[in-house]
Motif scaffolding. Structure first.
Motif, PDB file in Angstrom:
ATOM      1  N   SER A 142      71.106  58.238 -19.888  1.00 40.77           N
ATOM      2  CA  SER A 142      70.725  59.627 -19.613  1.00 40.77           C
ATOM      3  C   SER A 142      69.409  60.000 -20.283  1.00 40.77           C
ATOM      4  O   SER A 142      68.749  60.957 -19.878  1.00 40.77           O
ATOM      5  CB  SER A 142      71.828  60.579 -20.072  1.00 40.77           C
ATOM      6  N   THR A 176      76.163  55.386 -21.810  1.00 41.56           N
ATOM      7  CA  THR A 176      75.968  56.576 -20.980  1.00 41.56           C
ATOM      8  C   THR A 176      74.844  57.432 -21.547  1.00 41.56           C
ATOM      9  O   THR A 176      73.960  57.898 -20.808  1.00 41.56           O
ATOM     10  CB  THR A 176      77.254  57.414 -20.906  1.00 41.56           C
ATOM     11  N   VAL A 220      80.504  57.506  -5.674  1.00 42.64           N
ATOM     12  CA  VAL A 220      80.677  58.770  -6.378  1.00 42.64           C
ATOM     13  C   VAL A 220      81.796  59.565  -5.711  1.00 42.64           C
ATOM     14  O   VAL A 220      81.768  59.807  -4.503  1.00 42.64           O
ATOM     15  CB  VAL A 220      79.373  59.581  -6.385  1.00 42.64           C
ATOM     16  N   LEU A 231      72.018  63.512 -12.385  1.00 43.42           N
ATOM     17  CA  LEU A 231      72.790  64.753 -12.500  1.00 43.42           C
ATOM     18  C   LEU A 231      73.058  65.378 -11.136  1.00 43.42           C
ATOM     19  O   LEU A 231      73.887  66.280 -11.005  1.00 43.42           O
ATOM     20  CB  LEU A 231      72.030  65.758 -13.380  1.00 43.42           C
ATOM     21  N   LYS A 232      72.335  64.903 -10.110  1.00 46.89           N
ATOM     22  CA  LYS A 232      72.458  65.485  -8.774  1.00 46.89           C
ATOM     23  C   LYS A 232      73.187  64.574  -7.800  1.00 46.89           C
ATOM     24  O   LYS A 232      73.082  64.742  -6.583  1.00 46.89           O
ATOM     25  CB  LYS A 232      71.064  65.808  -8.239  1.00 46.89           C
ATOM     26  N   ASP A 246      83.034  63.554 -10.062  1.00 47.99           N
ATOM     27  CA  ASP A 246      82.455  62.484 -10.877  1.00 47.99           C
ATOM     28  C   ASP A 246      81.157  62.915 -11.541  1.00 47.99           C
ATOM     29  O   ASP A 246      80.419  63.759 -11.026  1.00 47.99           O
ATOM     30  CB  ASP A 246      82.167  61.245 -10.018  1.00 47.99           C
ATOM     31  N   ASN A 247      80.888  62.318 -12.690  1.00 48.49           N
ATOM     32  CA  ASN A 247      79.570  62.364 -13.309  1.00 48.49           C
ATOM     33  C   ASN A 247      79.292  60.980 -13.881  1.00 48.49           C
ATOM     34  O   ASN A 247      80.107  60.065 -13.740  1.00 48.49           O
ATOM     35  CB  ASN A 247      79.474  63.455 -14.378  1.00 48.49           C
ATOM     36  N   LEU A 248      78.144  60.808 -14.528  1.00 43.63           N
ATOM     37  CA  LEU A 248      77.752  59.488 -15.022  1.00 43.63           C
ATOM     38  C   LEU A 248      78.758  58.951 -16.031  1.00 43.63           C
ATOM     39  O   LEU A 248      79.109  57.765 -15.997  1.00 43.63           O
ATOM     40  CB  LEU A 248      76.355  59.555 -15.646  1.00 43.63           C
TER      41      LEU A 248
END
Length: 431
Positions: free
Chosen positions: A103, A99, A79, A113-114, A83-85
């Motif tokens: 989710s 994605t 990460v 998300l963390k 960045d995010n998923l």
């Protein structure tokens, strides 16, 4: 040997031996299905003729190959900042639809998300470029697993690794400071701070330590699959300060008690700030550095860096939080009917009048507002309205262990003391 023996046999005998060998091979060495088929046709077997065997292949090799391919297609993504998923999935060549499906894989999927920079997630991607599994280890013991169920829907679960807890010991001798002695004893920074916190109500570690003082600590260490992951809680400790021995036992409620069950925690902190030195003690008469006249100094001045947090010395209610030209930013706290503590010269105040505070809660920061020659905390302690020396006043004890827990605590204390004393003897013998 067989070849040499058969050279001397007549030709008809050679044919007979070859036929018998072939028949035995069919009966005992071929799989049962082929052996049965050839038993039915054994009367028509011809010597010297080749026969094809229709042997069915098994799926074992194919299944093993599939598993190997799946493992080989596992990819790890670190990460990065921002960045995010969705960004990570795009980097992995996965679609926005995947994605979204991940989710929506359940409540646990929200842990994605963390994610923090430096974390890693592992993705199993098949030969068609589609996601099969996702794994996110968000702690040393817990991993988020997102896998497909029988309906090819993504579901989330938490995989937990068992933690093996072991007991270790350390001892140290003071030469100049608790910090240096603790580091020399291979204690972590947190363990040194915890040790100071346990005995901080009885020992002033800035002023009362002497060379030759010593400590003994029994603490937990945690392992996963035999690999050390970190130190746990202190279970028992002993500190010898100027010839007086203090012993603390940790109970299941997370608090420390003397072996007799008295709380190590007092109703008030001896010093409510992490200070460099005492710039002025409690005195009936002192020459004021700013007003240039003799007057009583009814508190203790703790010199510290500007902005250093100041804590409430005990539980209570804020009865004053204000500014004036003499005290600067200041806070007064009422503790029951008998005690009042005062804190002067803050840079900033963090509490308001009427607010309830807990011991150790930050109420302001060190400064030099009002009549102050430099950044410090002026701290006063009043008993029934009379100023007392904060460094020497007898502090009231906190409540002892609950009566219902006394018998169980006595057993725990006895066991901990035996372990601590045994470790001390071993360490002394080694030295």
């Amino acid at each position: 040997m067989l070849k040499k023996s058969m050279k001397n046999l007549p030709t008809p005998h050679k044919w007979l031996i070859t036929a018998v060998a072939g028949f035995l091979f069919v009966l005992f060495l071929l799989p049962s299905e082929q052996a049965s088929a050839y038993k039915n046709t054994s009367s028509t077997l011809e010597i010297g003729k080749r026969y094809s065997l229709d042997i069915k292949t098994q799926n074992i090799v194919a299944e093993e190959t599939a598993e190997i391919e799946e493992i080989e297609n596992r990819q790890s993504f670190k990460v990065k900042s921002g960045d995010n998923l969705a960004i990570i999935f795009k980097r992995a060549g996965l679609s926005p639809q995947e994605t979204y499906k991940v989710s929506q894989a359940g409540t646990e999927a929200k842990k994605l998300l963390k994610m923090l920079p430096g974390d890693s997630i592992e993705l199993d991607i098949n030969q068609d470029g589609q996601l099969v599994n996702l794994f996110y280890s968000y702690s040393a013991t817990e991993t988020l697993a997102i896998t497909q169920n029988e309906k090819s829907e993504f579901v989330s679960s938490i995989q937990t690794k068992p933690v093996d807890t072991r007991v270790n010991y350390a001892q140290g001798s003071i030469t100049n400071s608790l910090w240096n002695a603790g580091r020399k004893a291979n204690l972590t920074d947190n363990q040194i701070m915890s040790l100071a916190g346990i005995f901080g109500w009885d020992i002033d570690f800035a002023l009362e330590l002497r060379e030759g003082d010593s400590f003994y600590v029994m603490f937990e260490e945690r392992f996963i699959d035999g690999e050390f992951i970190g130190a746990g809680d202190i279970m028992a400790a002993q500190f010898i300060n100027q010839g007086e021995t203090y012993t603390a036992i940790r109970y299941s409620d997370g608090n420390f008690y003397t072996p007799e069950g008295r709380s190590m925690r007092k109703s008030f902190l001896r010093a409510p700030v992490n200070f460099k030195y005492i710039s002025s003690n409690f005195k009936p008469k002192r020459f004021h550095p700013v007003q240039k006249r003799w007057k009583a100094h009814r508190g203790v001045d703790y010199a510290a860096n500007r902005g250093t947090p100041v804590m409430a010395a005990g539980d209570g209610r804020v009865i004053k939080s204000a500014y004036d030209q003499y005290n600067g930013n200041h806070v007064f706290i009422q503790h029951g009917e008998k005690y009042v503590t005062k804190y002067l010269h803050f840079t900033n105040r963090k509490v308001k009048v009427g607010q309830t505070v807990k011991q150790g809660q930050i109420i302001g920061t060190v400064g030099s507002t009002g009549l102050a020659s430099g950044p410090h905390l002026h701290y006063e302690f009043l008993v029934d309205g009379v100023h007392r020396n904060p460094r020497t006043v007898s502090l009231p004890k906190a409540q002892p262990i609950d009566k219902k827990e006394q018998a169980n605590f006595a057993l725990v204390a006895e066991q901990r003391l035996e372990q601590l004393n045994n470790s001390k003897r071993i360490m002394l013998a080694m030295n």
